[in-house]
Motif scaffolding. Structure first.
Motif, PDB file in Angstrom:
ATOM      1  N   MET A   1      79.969  14.522  33.388  1.00  0.00           N
ATOM      2  CA  MET A   1      80.177  14.422  31.953  1.00  0.00           C
ATOM      3  C   MET A   1      81.476  13.689  31.659  1.00  0.00           C
ATOM      4  O   MET A   1      81.661  13.224  30.561  1.00  0.00           O
ATOM      5  CB  MET A   1      80.209  15.855  31.404  1.00  0.00           C
ATOM      6  CG  MET A   1      79.999  15.971  29.924  1.00  0.00           C
ATOM      7  SD  MET A   1      78.436  15.314  29.373  1.00  0.00           S
ATOM      8  CE  MET A   1      79.003  14.056  28.300  1.00  0.00           C
ATOM      9  N   SER A   2      82.340  13.557  32.628  1.00  0.00           N
ATOM     10  CA  SER A   2      83.657  12.979  32.373  1.00  0.00           C
ATOM     11  C   SER A   2      83.601  11.531  31.923  1.00  0.00           C
ATOM     12  O   SER A   2      84.554  11.038  31.336  1.00  0.00           O
ATOM     13  CB  SER A   2      84.514  13.095  33.622  1.00  0.00           C
ATOM     14  OG  SER A   2      83.894  12.399  34.684  1.00  0.00           O
ATOM     15  N   ASP A   3      82.478  10.839  32.183  1.00  0.00           N
ATOM     16  CA  ASP A   3      82.398   9.437  31.781  1.00  0.00           C
ATOM     17  C   ASP A   3      82.011   9.272  30.316  1.00  0.00           C
ATOM     18  O   ASP A   3      82.021   8.165  29.795  1.00  0.00           O
ATOM     19  CB  ASP A   3      81.422   8.669  32.685  1.00  0.00           C
ATOM     20  CG  ASP A   3      80.027   9.275  32.693  1.00  0.00           C
ATOM     21  OD1 ASP A   3      79.902  10.493  32.459  1.00  0.00           O
ATOM     22  OD2 ASP A   3      79.082   8.521  32.941  1.00  0.00           O
ATOM     23  N   LEU A   4      81.690  10.365  29.615  1.00  0.00           N
ATOM     24  CA  LEU A   4      81.324  10.297  28.200  1.00  0.00           C
ATOM     25  C   LEU A   4      82.306  11.133  27.394  1.00  0.00           C
ATOM     26  O   LEU A   4      82.659  12.232  27.792  1.00  0.00           O
ATOM     27  CB  LEU A   4      79.916  10.850  27.970  1.00  0.00           C
ATOM     28  CG  LEU A   4      78.750  10.156  28.669  1.00  0.00           C
ATOM     29  CD1 LEU A   4      77.461  10.893  28.367  1.00  0.00           C
ATOM     30  CD2 LEU A   4      78.646   8.718  28.236  1.00  0.00           C
ATOM     31  N   SER A   5      82.724  10.608  26.253  1.00  0.00           N
ATOM     32  CA  SER A   5      83.566  11.379  25.345  1.00  0.00           C
ATOM     33  C   SER A   5      82.642  12.029  24.322  1.00  0.00           C
ATOM     34  O   SER A   5      82.323  11.441  23.297  1.00  0.00           O
ATOM     35  CB  SER A   5      84.582  10.465  24.664  1.00  0.00           C
ATOM     36  OG  SER A   5      85.351  11.210  23.764  1.00  0.00           O
ATOM     37  N   LEU A   6      82.210  13.231  24.633  1.00  0.00           N
ATOM     38  CA  LEU A   6      81.168  13.907  23.870  1.00  0.00           C
ATOM     39  C   LEU A   6      81.759  14.987  22.978  1.00  0.00           C
ATOM     40  O   LEU A   6      82.664  15.713  23.392  1.00  0.00           O
ATOM     41  CB  LEU A   6      80.177  14.541  24.850  1.00  0.00           C
ATOM     42  CG  LEU A   6      78.915  15.114  24.258  1.00  0.00           C
ATOM     43  CD1 LEU A   6      77.963  13.993  23.873  1.00  0.00           C
ATOM     44  CD2 LEU A   6      78.251  16.024  25.275  1.00  0.00           C
ATOM     45  N   THR A   7      81.214  15.098  21.766  1.00  0.00           N
ATOM     46  CA  THR A   7      81.587  16.154  20.836  1.00  0.00           C
ATOM     47  C   THR A   7      80.330  16.932  20.476  1.00  0.00           C
ATOM     48  O   THR A   7      79.326  16.329  20.083  1.00  0.00           O
ATOM     49  CB  THR A   7      82.213  15.563  19.554  1.00  0.00           C
ATOM     50  OG1 THR A   7      83.310  14.727  19.914  1.00  0.00           O
ATOM     51  CG2 THR A   7      82.687  16.659  18.626  1.00  0.00           C
ATOM     52  N   ARG A  88      70.793  10.695  29.149  1.00  0.00           N
ATOM     53  CA  ARG A  88      70.291  11.794  29.975  1.00  0.00           C
ATOM     54  C   ARG A  88      70.948  11.732  31.345  1.00  0.00           C
ATOM     55  O   ARG A  88      71.486  10.713  31.743  1.00  0.00           O
ATOM     56  CB  ARG A  88      68.771  11.715  30.083  1.00  0.00           C
ATOM     57  CG  ARG A  88      68.118  11.994  28.740  1.00  0.00           C
ATOM     58  CD  ARG A  88      66.618  11.909  28.783  1.00  0.00           C
ATOM     59  NE  ARG A  88      66.088  12.110  27.433  1.00  0.00           N
ATOM     60  CZ  ARG A  88      64.862  11.849  27.076  1.00  0.00           C
ATOM     61  NH1 ARG A  88      63.989  11.392  27.957  1.00  0.00           N
ATOM     62  NH2 ARG A  88      64.478  12.063  25.835  1.00  0.00           N
ATOM     63  N   LYS A  89      70.932  12.813  32.053  1.00  0.00           N
ATOM     64  CA  LYS A  89      71.527  12.928  33.393  1.00  0.00           C
ATOM     65  C   LYS A  89      73.051  12.880  33.346  1.00  0.00           C
ATOM     66  O   LYS A  89      73.703  12.578  34.324  1.00  0.00           O
ATOM     67  CB  LYS A  89      71.010  11.833  34.346  1.00  0.00           C
ATOM     68  CG  LYS A  89      69.509  11.714  34.411  1.00  0.00           C
ATOM     69  CD  LYS A  89      68.921  12.808  35.251  1.00  0.00           C
ATOM     70  CE  LYS A  89      67.435  12.550  35.451  1.00  0.00           C
ATOM     71  NZ  LYS A  89      66.661  13.737  35.526  1.00  0.00           N
ATOM     72  N   HIS A  90      73.615  13.162  32.174  1.00  0.00           N
ATOM     73  CA  HIS A  90      75.077  13.220  32.020  1.00  0.00           C
ATOM     74  C   HIS A  90      75.542  14.606  31.590  1.00  0.00           C
ATOM     75  O   HIS A  90      76.700  14.780  31.239  1.00  0.00           O
ATOM     76  CB  HIS A  90      75.557  12.188  30.990  1.00  0.00           C
ATOM     77  CG  HIS A  90      75.389  10.765  31.417  1.00  0.00           C
ATOM     78  ND1 HIS A  90      76.262  10.139  32.278  1.00  0.00           N
ATOM     79  CD2 HIS A  90      74.431   9.865  31.127  1.00  0.00           C
ATOM     80  CE1 HIS A  90      75.853   8.899  32.484  1.00  0.00           C
ATOM     81  NE2 HIS A  90      74.739   8.713  31.802  1.00  0.00           N
ATOM     82  N   GLY A  91      74.626  15.584  31.555  1.00  0.00           N
ATOM     83  CA  GLY A  91      74.999  16.942  31.186  1.00  0.00           C
ATOM     84  C   GLY A  91      74.988  17.235  29.697  1.00  0.00           C
ATOM     85  O   GLY A  91      75.383  18.327  29.285  1.00  0.00           O
TER      86      GLY A  91
END
Length: 170
Positions: A1-7, A88-91
């Protein structure tokens, strides 16, 4: 997940159109014949227990929960859960699920049911509903009917028809 800045945010009424477009892209019109949609025709999802996943201003995922009863026991029906295919596949789905279950438990809910893939959902605590313990309207593959106990033993002795919680009827 670290490669995406998710909120992850609680869904708001303003998110409705974007979420519906996401569901249309990921599930298509066939989703309306699913048994879970028979229940969704009568009660809306709970905004405070439904969540969206964003990368900046881009909606990349959604999970909804709505009030149901199993027999005479109150519960939640989780779904739909969806994530834009490129993300998908990024948590993203797992983070949405964890937030939905954590907040449901914090608000005093004891049971969450869904129709889905056991291999995927078992990672966050779902297990199959024993055959014959619960029924749903319309066609359903009962091997995909899963339950998560948010309180240990909450599903003991629970059985019956899965219906909308009429206290929340549209």
């Amino acid at each position: 997940m670290s490669d995406l800045s998710l909120t992850i945010l609680a869904e708001t009424a303003n998110d409705a159109q974007a979420v519906e477009r996401l569901l249309e892209r990921t599930f298509g019109p066939g989703r309306f014949v699913l048994s879970a949609y028979r229940i969704r025709e009568h009660v809306d999802h709970l905004l405070d227990l439904s969540f969206t996943a964003w990368i900046g201003t881009l909606l990349v995922g959604s999970v909804r929960q709505l009030p149901i009863t199993v027999g005479n026991v109150k519960a939640l029906l989780l779904g739909p859960l969806t994530v834009e295919p490129p993300f998908r596949k990024h948590g993203v789905g797992r983070l949405l699920l964890e937030r939905a279950l954590r907040d449901a438990k914090a608000k005093g809910h004891r049971l969450v049911l869904l129709v889905g893939d056991e291999a995927y959902y078992s990672r966050v605590g779902f297990r199959p509903v024993p055959r014959g313990r619960a029924t749903m309207p319309g066609p359903v593959d009962y091997s995909r009917l899963l339950v998560a106990e948010l309180v240990d033993g909450a599903f003991e002795g629970v059985s019956g028809a899965i219906r909308p919680d009429w206290d929340f009827a549209k």
